[in-house]
Design a protein around this motif. Structure first.
Motif, PDB file in Angstrom:
ATOM      1  N   THR A 152      40.020   8.061  -2.809  1.00  0.00           N
ATOM      2  CA  THR A 152      38.972   7.102  -2.453  1.00  0.00           C
ATOM      3  C   THR A 152      37.728   7.324  -3.315  1.00  0.00           C
ATOM      4  O   THR A 152      37.617   8.320  -4.033  1.00  0.00           O
ATOM      5  CB  THR A 152      38.549   7.243  -0.971  1.00  0.00           C
ATOM      6  OG1 THR A 152      37.688   8.387  -0.831  1.00  0.00           O
ATOM      7  CG2 THR A 152      39.745   7.420  -0.070  1.00  0.00           C
ATOM      8  N   ASP A 153      36.797   6.400  -3.200  1.00  0.00           N
ATOM      9  CA  ASP A 153      35.492   6.617  -3.803  1.00  0.00           C
ATOM     10  C   ASP A 153      34.747   7.676  -2.999  1.00  0.00           C
ATOM     11  O   ASP A 153      35.094   7.935  -1.838  1.00  0.00           O
ATOM     12  CB  ASP A 153      34.706   5.297  -3.823  1.00  0.00           C
ATOM     13  CG  ASP A 153      34.472   4.751  -2.429  1.00  0.00           C
ATOM     14  OD1 ASP A 153      33.387   4.984  -1.863  1.00  0.00           O
ATOM     15  OD2 ASP A 153      35.400   4.108  -1.891  1.00  0.00           O
ATOM     16  N   PRO A 154      33.736   8.315  -3.554  1.00  0.00           N
ATOM     17  CA  PRO A 154      33.021   9.379  -2.836  1.00  0.00           C
ATOM     18  C   PRO A 154      32.433   8.926  -1.507  1.00  0.00           C
ATOM     19  O   PRO A 154      32.252   9.736  -0.593  1.00  0.00           O
ATOM     20  CB  PRO A 154      31.914   9.777  -3.820  1.00  0.00           C
ATOM     21  CG  PRO A 154      32.474   9.460  -5.170  1.00  0.00           C
ATOM     22  CD  PRO A 154      33.275   8.199  -4.964  1.00  0.00           C
ATOM     23  N   LYS A 181      34.246  12.503   8.140  1.00  0.00           N
ATOM     24  CA  LYS A 181      33.199  11.815   8.909  1.00  0.00           C
ATOM     25  C   LYS A 181      33.177  10.332   8.569  1.00  0.00           C
ATOM     26  O   LYS A 181      33.145   9.473   9.459  1.00  0.00           O
ATOM     27  CB  LYS A 181      31.838  12.439   8.618  1.00  0.00           C
ATOM     28  CG  LYS A 181      30.688  11.767   9.362  1.00  0.00           C
ATOM     29  CD  LYS A 181      29.361  12.419   9.013  1.00  0.00           C
ATOM     30  CE  LYS A 181      28.202  11.710   9.717  1.00  0.00           C
ATOM     31  NZ  LYS A 181      26.887  12.314   9.353  1.00  0.00           N
ATOM     32  N   ASP A 182      33.220  10.018   7.282  1.00  0.00           N
ATOM     33  CA  ASP A 182      33.173   8.615   6.857  1.00  0.00           C
ATOM     34  C   ASP A 182      34.449   7.878   7.255  1.00  0.00           C
ATOM     35  O   ASP A 182      34.401   6.752   7.774  1.00  0.00           O
ATOM     36  CB  ASP A 182      32.971   8.533   5.345  1.00  0.00           C
ATOM     37  CG  ASP A 182      31.612   9.055   4.915  1.00  0.00           C
ATOM     38  OD1 ASP A 182      30.641   8.834   5.662  1.00  0.00           O
ATOM     39  OD2 ASP A 182      31.524   9.677   3.854  1.00  0.00           O
ATOM     40  N   LEU A 183      35.608   8.505   7.003  1.00  0.00           N
ATOM     41  CA  LEU A 183      36.875   7.871   7.366  1.00  0.00           C
ATOM     42  C   LEU A 183      36.999   7.724   8.875  1.00  0.00           C
ATOM     43  O   LEU A 183      37.493   6.710   9.381  1.00  0.00           O
ATOM     44  CB  LEU A 183      38.046   8.685   6.818  1.00  0.00           C
ATOM     45  CG  LEU A 183      38.279   8.604   5.301  1.00  0.00           C
ATOM     46  CD1 LEU A 183      39.357   9.590   4.887  1.00  0.00           C
ATOM     47  CD2 LEU A 183      38.666   7.196   4.885  1.00  0.00           C
ATOM     48  N   GLY A 184      36.552   8.769   9.608  1.00  0.00           N
ATOM     49  CA  GLY A 184      36.606   8.708  11.072  1.00  0.00           C
ATOM     50  C   GLY A 184      35.713   7.613  11.625  1.00  0.00           C
ATOM     51  O   GLY A 184      36.074   6.915  12.571  1.00  0.00           O
ATOM     52  N   GLY A 185      34.530   7.459  11.014  1.00  0.00           N
ATOM     53  CA  GLY A 185      33.625   6.394  11.445  1.00  0.00           C
ATOM     54  C   GLY A 185      34.221   5.020  11.203  1.00  0.00           C
ATOM     55  O   GLY A 185      34.104   4.117  12.034  1.00  0.00           O
ATOM     56  N   GLU A 211      39.692  17.814   5.146  1.00  0.00           N
ATOM     57  CA  GLU A 211      38.681  17.358   4.198  1.00  0.00           C
ATOM     58  C   GLU A 211      39.113  17.641   2.759  1.00  0.00           C
ATOM     59  O   GLU A 211      38.915  16.823   1.855  1.00  0.00           O
ATOM     60  CB  GLU A 211      37.346  18.062   4.493  1.00  0.00           C
ATOM     61  CG  GLU A 211      36.184  17.540   3.698  1.00  0.00           C
ATOM     62  CD  GLU A 211      35.316  16.577   4.490  1.00  0.00           C
ATOM     63  OE1 GLU A 211      34.178  16.397   4.119  1.00  0.00           O
ATOM     64  OE2 GLU A 211      35.803  16.003   5.473  1.00  0.00           O
ATOM     65  N   GLY A 212      39.748  18.804   2.574  1.00  0.00           N
ATOM     66  CA  GLY A 212      40.198  19.185   1.243  1.00  0.00           C
ATOM     67  C   GLY A 212      41.379  18.375   0.743  1.00  0.00           C
ATOM     68  O   GLY A 212      41.670  18.372  -0.460  1.00  0.00           O
ATOM     69  N   ASN A 213      42.068  17.697   1.651  1.00  0.00           N
ATOM     70  CA  ASN A 213      43.213  16.871   1.248  1.00  0.00           C
ATOM     71  C   ASN A 213      42.802  15.626   0.477  1.00  0.00           C
ATOM     72  O   ASN A 213      43.557  15.119  -0.356  1.00  0.00           O
ATOM     73  CB  ASN A 213      44.010  16.415   2.486  1.00  0.00           C
ATOM     74  CG  ASN A 213      44.851  17.523   3.083  1.00  0.00           C
ATOM     75  OD1 ASN A 213      45.102  18.538   2.441  1.00  0.00           O
ATOM     76  ND2 ASN A 213      45.291  17.323   4.313  1.00  0.00           N
ATOM     77  N   ILE A 214      41.613  15.109   0.774  1.00  0.00           N
ATOM     78  CA  ILE A 214      41.187  13.817   0.227  1.00  0.00           C
ATOM     79  C   ILE A 214      40.730  13.977  -1.217  1.00  0.00           C
ATOM     80  O   ILE A 214      39.919  14.837  -1.536  1.00  0.00           O
ATOM     81  CB  ILE A 214      40.043  13.219   1.063  1.00  0.00           C
ATOM     82  CG1 ILE A 214      40.432  13.152   2.542  1.00  0.00           C
ATOM     83  CG2 ILE A 214      39.675  11.824   0.554  1.00  0.00           C
ATOM     84  CD1 ILE A 214      39.279  12.811   3.456  1.00  0.00           C
ATOM     85  N   GLU A 215      41.258  13.152  -2.085  1.00  0.00           N
ATOM     86  CA  GLU A 215      40.853  13.162  -3.491  1.00  0.00           C
ATOM     87  C   GLU A 215      39.808  12.083  -3.723  1.00  0.00           C
ATOM     88  O   GLU A 215      40.030  10.910  -3.417  1.00  0.00           O
ATOM     89  CB  GLU A 215      42.060  12.917  -4.394  1.00  0.00           C
ATOM     90  CG  GLU A 215      41.721  12.959  -5.878  1.00  0.00           C
ATOM     91  CD  GLU A 215      42.931  12.756  -6.764  1.00  0.00           C
ATOM     92  OE1 GLU A 215      42.741  12.555  -7.979  1.00  0.00           O
ATOM     93  OE2 GLU A 215      44.057  12.796  -6.239  1.00  0.00           O
TER      94      GLU A 215
END
Length: 402
Positions: free
Chosen positions: A277-279, A285-289, A43-47
């Motif tokens: 990505t955008d928030p 959770k969002d990317l996995g979905g 989760e911390g990897n995503i900017e």
């Protein structure tokens, strides 16, 4: 009669059960703890980058269907070469161009997905954008498409795409090309087919002929190659990128990746490190979905094509949108399925990259439903022969295997 042996046996059984339960509990605690830290790490990897204020209010309307669980999603995928000064920076000291732009459309019913490539050399009317260096607004005007990213980053690119398509962009994802190599390595390579040996002294790219899996720098070289393989420079490269992404999606969604925890973690780690990505998408959770929805659509329904284009008359080295582009934008805007004619030249994620049938010539004035390549599919033998000849010619022009 003594019951001691039986009692001792029961005590031993209970002790074994207790030990097993304690051991299982410990394993579960360790697994859950590790899972928490893995989740937090990924989760911390995503900017996340919030560009809402830069987009303004004058934007295309969303078309939301009734009695459908989801709404159509339009996600702008951007491949960026903005890592100046870093080892292996693939773009040189550029102002940060978006070398690859794909509009990914997911239908409301999640029964199809279209990845529509937008040529970097397309001449368009760029709207006014806030400069990403904070120096105020750029007035816009006639410009090459990929200049939008150099001037205003993802926000300016989204405004430019929305202005020329009237399609509302819901999310964006920027993929750093250096991280792209790690994603391919995490999949243990992606299959490609190179029709002839490549010795590109300009880009320092050298690839053997044949069907094989590429990793690392070799994979990056394949998707960045402009010279020495196709007859049409960036157009051929765009088509090869579509084929590569389709092949990569096939490998990532396949059971071999999803069922292998180490490979899956390595891929997710590499992918999340590469993303901005955008928030609304900046969480697992969002990317996995989103990934789950793509998986449910099916590989044969994840399709890549190019927006129809033609030669830009004032400069033969630049492109313009062809009249047929309006019909493609309209289909995406209303979440309609592409027609058979519009689907000429589509590459699917289920396709074998060693035998890619391109339905368009991939050149100026003959792109994706433009120019009538492939005929009407009348079923006649001569028509079939013409279709096959067109596909073979397109593959050769784009540096793909026929």
């Amino acid at each position: 009669m003594s019951h001691a042996p039986r009692h001792r046996e029961e005590v031993r059984k209970h002790r074994v059960i207790r030990v097993a339960l304690v051991t299982l509990s410990a394993v579960l605690v360790v697994a859950l703890t590790a899972g928490f830290f893995v989740y937090r790490h990924l989760e911390g990897n995503i900017e996340a980058l919030d560009i809402t204020d830069q987009l303004g209010d004058d934007r295309p309307q969303e078309i939301i269907q009734k009695d459908v669980e989801h709404k159509p999603l339009n996600i702008l995928l951007l491949g960026s070469d903005t890592r100046e000064g870093q080892s292996g920076h693939i773009g040189g000291d550029t102002p940060g161009l978006s070398d690859t732009t794909i509009l990914l459309h997911l239908s409301a019913k999640r029964d199809r997905a279209y990845g529509v490539s937008i040529p970097r050399d397309l001449m368009i009317e760029r709207p006014e954008c806030e400069r990403k260096d904070g120096s105020g607004a750029d007035p816009g005007g006639l410009d090459q498409f990929n200049a939008a990213y150099a001037i205003g980053g993802p926000a300016c690119t989204i405004k430019t795409v929305e202005a020329m398509s009237d399609v509302r962009i819901n999310h964006f994802v920027v993929v750093d090309f250096n991280g792209f190599r790690s994603m391919v390595d995490a999949l243990d390579g992606v299959p490609v087919c190179v029709p002839e040996e490549v010795n590109d002294d300009i880009g320092k790219i050298y690839l053997p002929a044949g069907s094989y899996e590429v990793k690392g720098q070799q994979a990056l070289s394949y998707v960045r190659l402009r010279h020495g393989l196709s007859e049409n420079g960036d157009i051929g490269r765009m088509k090869r990128q579509q084929t590569f992404l389709a092949s990569m999606a096939n490998k990532a969604i396949s059971a071999g990746t999803l069922a292998n925890p180490v490979r899956l973690y390595n891929f997710l780690d590499a992918a999340t490190k590469s993303l901005t990505t955008d928030p609304g998408l900046a969480s697992l959770k969002d990317l996995g979905g989103l990934a789950k929805q793509l998986q449910d659509i099916g590989l044969d329904k994840i399709q890549f094509l190019s927006i129809p284009f033609e030669t830009y008359e004032p400069d033969p080295n630049r492109l313009a949108l062809a009249p047929q582009a309006d019909a493609i934008w309209d289909r995406l805007r209303h979440d309609d399925e592409l027609s058979k004619r519009q689907s000429l030249g589509i590459t699917t994620a289920a396709q074998d990259p060693s035998s890619v049938a391109e339905g368009d010539k991939g050149g100026q004035g003959g792109q994706g439903g433009q120019g009538g390549q492939g005929g009407t599919g009348s079923g006649t033998t001569k028509q079939d022969q013409r279709d096959e000849a067109a596909r073979a010619a397109a593959a050769e022009a784009n540096g793909l295997c026929a």
